[in-house]
Design an enzyme around this catalytic site. Structure first.
Site, PDB file in Angstrom:
ATOM      1  N   ASP A 153       0.846  -1.242   0.157  1.00 42.06           N
ATOM      2  CA  ASP A 153       0.026  -0.092   0.007  1.00 42.06           C
ATOM      3  C   ASP A 153       0.974   1.365   0.061  1.00 42.06           C
ATOM      4  O   ASP A 153       1.783   1.484   0.811  1.00 42.06           O
ATOM      5  CB  ASP A 153      -0.801  -0.215   1.117  1.00 42.06           C
ATOM      6  CG  ASP A 153      -1.848   1.318   1.223  1.00 42.06           C
ATOM      7  OD1 ASP A 153      -2.816   1.067   0.466  1.00 42.06           O
ATOM      8  OD2 ASP A 153      -1.551   2.192   1.943  1.00 42.06           O
ATOM      9  N   ASN A 207      -2.120  12.777  -3.767  1.00 50.80           N
ATOM     10  CA  ASN A 207      -3.121  13.225  -4.846  1.00 50.80           C
ATOM     11  C   ASN A 207      -3.431  14.582  -4.291  1.00 50.80           C
ATOM     12  O   ASN A 207      -3.492  15.491  -5.353  1.00 50.80           O
ATOM     13  CB  ASN A 207      -4.191  12.401  -4.949  1.00 50.80           C
ATOM     14  CG  ASN A 207      -3.912  11.129  -6.021  1.00 50.80           C
ATOM     15  OD1 ASN A 207      -3.030  11.570  -6.784  1.00 50.80           O
ATOM     16  ND2 ASN A 207      -4.646  10.249  -5.965  1.00 50.80           N
ATOM     17  N   HIS A 247      -3.891  14.684  -9.439  1.00 49.44           N
ATOM     18  CA  HIS A 247      -4.182  13.290  -9.890  1.00 49.44           C
ATOM     19  C   HIS A 247      -3.023  12.927 -11.069  1.00 49.44           C
ATOM     20  O   HIS A 247      -2.895  11.751 -11.170  1.00 49.44           O
ATOM     21  CB  HIS A 247      -5.573  13.081 -10.408  1.00 49.44           C
ATOM     22  CG  HIS A 247      -6.408  13.161  -9.341  1.00 49.44           C
ATOM     23  ND1 HIS A 247      -6.660  12.074  -8.398  1.00 49.44           N
ATOM     24  CD2 HIS A 247      -7.486  14.282  -9.094  1.00 49.44           C
ATOM     25  CE1 HIS A 247      -7.457  12.321  -7.536  1.00 49.44           C
ATOM     26  NE2 HIS A 247      -7.995  13.629  -7.772  1.00 49.44           N
ATOM     27  N   GLU A 253      -4.300   2.370  -4.783  1.00 50.89           N
ATOM     28  CA  GLU A 253      -2.978   2.392  -4.647  1.00 50.89           C
ATOM     29  C   GLU A 253      -2.461   1.335  -3.881  1.00 50.89           C
ATOM     30  O   GLU A 253      -1.158   0.935  -3.415  1.00 50.89           O
ATOM     31  CB  GLU A 253      -2.795   3.612  -3.645  1.00 50.89           C
ATOM     32  CG  GLU A 253      -2.991   3.567  -2.103  1.00 50.89           C
ATOM     33  CD  GLU A 253      -4.409   3.908  -1.792  1.00 50.89           C
ATOM     34  OE1 GLU A 253      -4.915   4.256  -0.653  1.00 50.89           O
ATOM     35  OE2 GLU A 253      -5.209   3.963  -3.109  1.00 50.89           O
ATOM     36  N   ARG A 262      13.192  -5.930  -0.553  1.00 47.34           N
ATOM     37  CA  ARG A 262      13.814  -5.359  -1.827  1.00 47.34           C
ATOM     38  C   ARG A 262      12.667  -4.182  -2.186  1.00 47.34           C
ATOM     39  O   ARG A 262      13.091  -2.975  -2.859  1.00 47.34           O
ATOM     40  CB  ARG A 262      13.933  -6.387  -2.797  1.00 47.34           C
ATOM     41  CG  ARG A 262      15.128  -7.234  -2.610  1.00 47.34           C
ATOM     42  CD  ARG A 262      15.300  -8.265  -3.880  1.00 47.34           C
ATOM     43  NE  ARG A 262      15.119  -7.570  -4.999  1.00 47.34           N
ATOM     44  CZ  ARG A 262      15.572  -8.338  -6.222  1.00 47.34           C
ATOM     45  NH1 ARG A 262      15.744  -9.662  -5.903  1.00 47.34           N
ATOM     46  NH2 ARG A 262      15.713  -7.805  -7.227  1.00 47.34           N
TER      47      ARG A 262
END
Length: 395
Positions: A267, A275, A280, A310, A329
């Protein structure tokens, strides 16, 4: 009793229509077979003529063109040897003489189909070269026996032999040009014959191509639709539908093989705030960068997909044991992007929170259960301050 006749006529017409289609298909098939045999023979003839040019005309030309330069080189080498009596110069003469003899031997083998060149070599070129060799051998003997004065008196006689060879060399070159031209003409004739074969083959192929073109177009359109239906338009990676199908297939295979399935949920931290801060369009760019990083860092380990909004996901089957390594990673590489997020304090740059879950499917554990476990782990990572990895394992 006679009412069914109209139906029988329709069936007859249908059979005739199918037979006509079969006839045209068979005609096209036989045309292709005929033109294939014809084209094979035509191109085989071209290949044979080209081989004759490569193995006969060109070697003859190369060998014959070396005779005069080698004779001239011999003359210059012997004259230099007369002046300096140097062993290196004498060795150069021997090398040139050996190359000249090798060239003559080559021409004797290659000129069997060319009587004019054979006659020139046998009656004019080779006898003169032998006389020239005799003269040079005499010069070498005089020089090596220290009869320099006698050799000096004859030092220009070698050019007489060279000059005598000039008209012979011109005749040889004329015959060589004729040999090459004849070989080229034969190749052109074979090529001209093959052109008609190509025209017929292409015509038949175009007809067959037109018959199936619509089918190919439809297949490509279907493939494109399938690809679009399984990939996210913004990021280009697999979408939620692809994720669901892959997770279901992975669970089925793992249940049969008694292996684990791993799930990573990612996430983007405070993405709504990002945003609101940057707009956007900048948010879309940010998601594309994140998706590209996920694909680069985790694509070799499992399926990377956009889970929604997201959120992203990675399904692991063969590399489940490396799930923590893969997650780290991802987290570290997102930080290395150094995407500014000024409203997200105190980090002030883009980061992600990650939840991990590993499970071995059985009769009671479903794909939805694994998603719930990974989602709970993701919630803990976000609740603990974000930019973290939290895991949940179930057996």
């Amino acid at each position: 009793m006679l009412q069914p006749l109209p139906t029988e006529k329709k069936e007859v017409r249908l059979n005739l229509k199918l037979s006509t289609l079969q006839f045209y298909l068979l005609l096209a098939l036989f045309s292709l077979m005929f033109t294939s045999i014809w084209s094979y023979n035509a191109f085989l003839k071209i290949e044979q003529e080209n081989d004759r040019i490569t193995t006969e005309a060109i070697p003859i030309s190369n060998a014959a063109s070396q005779l005069f330069p080698l004779l001239l080189d011999q003359e210059l080498t012997v004259r230099s040897y007369l002046l300096n009596q140097n062993d290196q110069t004498f060795q150069q003469f021997k090398n040139t003489n050996a190359e000249l003899k090798e060239t003559i031997a080559t021409l004797k083998m290659l000129d069997q189909r060319h009587p004019i060149l054979k006659q020139l070599l046998a009656e004019e070129a080779i006898p003169l070269i032998l006389r020239t060799d005799g003269f040079y051998e005499q010069q070498i003997r005089w020089i090596q026996s220290n009869q320099i004065e006698r050799a000096t008196l004859k030092r220009y006689s070698g050019m007489d032999y060279v000059n005598q060879f000039r008209p012979i060399n011109a005749k040889i070159n004329q015959d060589i040009d004729k040999i090459i031209q004849e070989a080229t003409d034969r190749s052109k004739q074979a090529s001209a014959s093959a052109k008609w074969v190509i025209v017929i083959v292409v015509s038949v192929a175009v007809l067959l191509l037109m018959a199936f073109l619509q089918t190919f177009r439809l297949e490509r359109s279907q493939q494109a639709l399938i690809h679009r239906s399984l990939h996210d338009a913004l990021t280009g990676i697999p979408n939620r539908r692809a994720f669901d199908e892959h997770l279901e297939a992975s669970f089925t295979a793992a249940r049969e093989q008694q292996t684990d399935v791993g799930l990573i949920l990612i996430d983007v931290d405070e993405f709504k705030l990002y945003n609101d801060t940057y707009g956007h369009l900048k948010g879309d760019w940010c998601l594309q960068k994140v998706a590209a990083t996920l694909k680069k860092q985790a694509g070799e380990f499992g399926l990377v997909s956009r889970y929604g909004g997201e959120e992203f996901a990675v399904i692991l089957t063969e590399h489940v044991g490396q799930i923590t390594h893969v997650a780290e990673r991802i987290r570290s590489e997102i930080l290395r992007l150094k995407i500014e997020h000024s409203a997200y304090e105190p980090l002030c740059q883009l980061s992600v929170s990650i939840g991990l879950a590993v499970a071995r499917p059985d009769e009671t554990l479903t794909e939805g259960d694994l998603i719930v476990l990974a989602d709970q782990a993701l919630y803990r990572a976000k609740s603990s301050g974000r930019n973290q990895i939290s895991s949940y394992e179930a057996s």
